[in-house]
Design a protein around this motif. Structure first.
Motif, PDB file in Angstrom:
ATOM      1  N   ALA A 168     -66.288 -11.597  -1.914  1.00  0.00           N
ATOM      2  CA  ALA A 168     -66.080 -12.874  -1.355  1.00  0.00           C
ATOM      3  C   ALA A 168     -66.227 -13.817  -1.890  1.00  0.00           C
ATOM      4  N   SER A 169     -66.022 -14.868  -2.263  1.00  0.00           N
ATOM      5  CA  SER A 169     -65.411 -16.168  -2.802  1.00  0.00           C
ATOM      6  C   SER A 169     -65.640 -17.786  -1.245  1.00  0.00           C
ATOM      7  N   ARG A 170     -65.260 -18.621  -1.887  1.00  0.00           N
ATOM      8  CA  ARG A 170     -64.714 -20.094  -1.848  1.00  0.00           C
ATOM      9  C   ARG A 170     -64.182 -20.797  -2.831  1.00  0.00           C
ATOM     10  N   ARG A 171     -63.520 -19.855  -3.602  1.00  0.00           N
ATOM     11  CA  ARG A 171     -63.182 -20.673  -5.150  1.00  0.00           C
ATOM     12  C   ARG A 171     -61.843 -21.067  -4.886  1.00  0.00           C
ATOM     13  N   ASP A 172     -61.412 -21.157  -4.138  1.00  0.00           N
ATOM     14  CA  ASP A 172     -60.257 -21.516  -4.068  1.00  0.00           C
ATOM     15  C   ASP A 172     -59.307 -21.473  -1.924  1.00  0.00           C
ATOM     16  N   GLY A 173     -58.339 -21.670  -1.972  1.00  0.00           N
ATOM     17  CA  GLY A 173     -58.403 -22.149  -0.641  1.00  0.00           C
ATOM     18  C   GLY A 173     -57.965 -20.690   0.576  1.00  0.00           C
ATOM     19  N   CYS A 174     -56.947 -19.709  -0.378  1.00  0.00           N
ATOM     20  CA  CYS A 174     -57.147 -18.608  -0.369  1.00  0.00           C
ATOM     21  C   CYS A 174     -58.454 -17.218   0.293  1.00  0.00           C
ATOM     22  N   GLU A 175     -59.494 -18.160  -0.421  1.00  0.00           N
ATOM     23  CA  GLU A 175     -60.727 -17.432  -0.577  1.00  0.00           C
ATOM     24  C   GLU A 175     -61.687 -17.310   0.644  1.00  0.00           C
ATOM     25  N   ILE A 176     -61.020 -19.478   0.480  1.00  0.00           N
ATOM     26  CA  ILE A 176     -62.107 -19.874   1.802  1.00  0.00           C
ATOM     27  C   ILE A 176     -61.539 -18.724   2.973  1.00  0.00           C
ATOM     28  N   ALA A 177     -60.069 -19.353   3.405  1.00  0.00           N
ATOM     29  CA  ALA A 177     -59.625 -18.562   4.143  1.00  0.00           C
ATOM     30  C   ALA A 177     -60.259 -17.155   4.687  1.00  0.00           C
ATOM     31  N   ARG A 178     -60.277 -16.207   3.936  1.00  0.00           N
ATOM     32  CA  ARG A 178     -60.088 -15.234   3.204  1.00  0.00           C
ATOM     33  C   ARG A 178     -61.597 -14.878   4.370  1.00  0.00           C
ATOM     34  N   TRP A 179     -63.259 -15.972   3.586  1.00  0.00           N
ATOM     35  CA  TRP A 179     -64.074 -15.646   3.814  1.00  0.00           C
ATOM     36  C   TRP A 179     -64.521 -16.575   5.319  1.00  0.00           C
ATOM     37  N   ASN A 180     -63.471 -17.634   6.191  1.00  0.00           N
ATOM     38  CA  ASN A 180     -63.266 -17.710   7.292  1.00  0.00           C
ATOM     39  C   ASN A 180     -63.496 -16.430   8.171  1.00  0.00           C
ATOM     40  N   SER A 181     -62.669 -15.981   7.505  1.00  0.00           N
ATOM     41  CA  SER A 181     -61.718 -14.542   9.078  1.00  0.00           C
ATOM     42  C   SER A 181     -62.727 -13.659   8.644  1.00  0.00           C
ATOM     43  N   LEU A 182     -64.046 -14.148   8.101  1.00  0.00           N
ATOM     44  CA  LEU A 182     -65.316 -12.991   7.612  1.00  0.00           C
ATOM     45  C   LEU A 182     -66.552 -13.302   8.743  1.00  0.00           C
ATOM     46  N   VAL A 183     -66.436 -14.387   9.478  1.00  0.00           N
ATOM     47  CA  VAL A 183     -67.675 -15.357   9.800  1.00  0.00           C
ATOM     48  C   VAL A 183     -67.434 -14.485  11.373  1.00  0.00           C
ATOM     49  N   PRO A 184     -68.880 -14.050  12.040  1.00  0.00           N
ATOM     50  CA  PRO A 184     -70.017 -13.993  11.271  1.00  0.00           C
ATOM     51  C   PRO A 184     -70.705 -12.696  10.729  1.00  0.00           C
ATOM     52  N   VAL A 185     -69.566 -11.941  10.060  1.00  0.00           N
ATOM     53  CA  VAL A 185     -70.661 -11.167   8.803  1.00  0.00           C
ATOM     54  C   VAL A 185     -70.894 -11.448   7.667  1.00  0.00           C
ATOM     55  N   LEU A 186     -70.498 -12.910   7.103  1.00  0.00           N
ATOM     56  CA  LEU A 186     -70.473 -13.843   6.712  1.00  0.00           C
ATOM     57  C   LEU A 186     -71.159 -14.836   7.263  1.00  0.00           C
ATOM     58  N   PRO A 187     -71.859 -15.699   6.393  1.00  0.00           N
ATOM     59  CA  PRO A 187     -72.317 -17.013   7.325  1.00  0.00           C
ATOM     60  C   PRO A 187     -71.661 -18.171   6.892  1.00  0.00           C
ATOM     61  N   ASP A 188     -71.473 -18.094   8.049  1.00  0.00           N
ATOM     62  CA  ASP A 188     -70.546 -20.029   8.040  1.00  0.00           C
ATOM     63  C   ASP A 188     -71.262 -20.940   6.968  1.00  0.00           C
ATOM     64  N   VAL A 189     -70.689 -21.760   6.258  1.00  0.00           N
ATOM     65  CA  VAL A 189     -70.727 -22.405   5.582  1.00  0.00           C
ATOM     66  C   VAL A 189     -70.414 -23.543   5.199  1.00  0.00           C
ATOM     67  N   ARG A 190     -69.425 -23.802   6.215  1.00  0.00           N
ATOM     68  CA  ARG A 190     -68.605 -24.757   6.137  1.00  0.00           C
ATOM     69  C   ARG A 190     -69.161 -26.027   6.540  1.00  0.00           C
TER      70      ARG A 190
END
Length: 190
Positions: A168-190
């Motif tokens: 996962a990355s935060r390179r574009d809108g789709c990946e940002i949404a994907r990352w956010n759907s995995l929070v808190p498995v992934l850290p919240d970096v908003r």
């Protein structure tokens, strides 16, 4: 689909196992008097014929591929979710690193282990969640060109008995949404 069909067959057999002996007992039991409320003939050439149905077999436990994919080992210590989460370049103190996450019971070194397990359980409770949670954005998907930072993550292991290996990355809108759907498995970096 196969699981649902097999489960329906097992439930139907179990219902027949209890219903058929009761109707045979009603038709031929010692307490029966007067007209018999069954389809078994009481007079004529077929009166001596009795149904060949004996007690039906007791339904056996479903094999692993029908009962949800459990390995069938049955040990109390089995952990169906065990993930290694590697996160880099978040810019958030304590968020970068490699963390182990185990659910059922919660364990490992993940900083938000219980919340992460709760999120995974929430996603696992719906069909769309099971299909979409770790699925990467399909090639050719039109995404907004918003850069959400340089954070990257890799998740490897098993989730509810299924193999997981995704990035996962935060390179574009789709990946940002994907990352956010995995929070808190992934850290919240908003």
């Amino acid at each position: 689909m196969l699981r649902r069909l097999a489960l329906t067959a097992v439930v139907s057999l179990a219902a027949l196992a209890t219903a058929v002996p009761a109707s045979i007992a009603t038709a031929s039991g010692p307490a029966s008097s007067g007209p018999v409320p069954s389809a078994v003939p009481t007079t004529g050439p077929f009166a001596a014929a009795r149904p060949a149905l004996g007690p039906l077999p007791v339904p056996l436990p479903l094999p692993g591929f029908l009962d949800g994919g459990d390995s069938g080992s049955g040990e109390a210590g089995d952990v169906r979710t065990r993930l290694t989460v590697s996160v880099e370049n978040t810019g958030v103190a304590g968020a970068d690193g490699t963390f182990e996450l185990e659910c059922g019971p919660t364990g490992g070194s993940h900083p938000q282990g219980q919340a992460a397990c709760d999120r995974l359980a929430e996603a696992g409770a719906t069909r769309s969640g099971r299909q979409e949670l770790f699925r990467e954005t399909p090639e050719g998907t039109m995404c907004t060109m918003i850069h959400g930072g340089d954070a990257t993550a890799r998740i490897v292991g098993t989730w509810e008995g299924r193999a997981v290996d995704t990035t996962a990355s935060r390179r574009d809108g789709c990946e940002i949404a994907r990352w956010n759907s995995l929070v808190p498995v992934l850290p919240d970096v908003r």
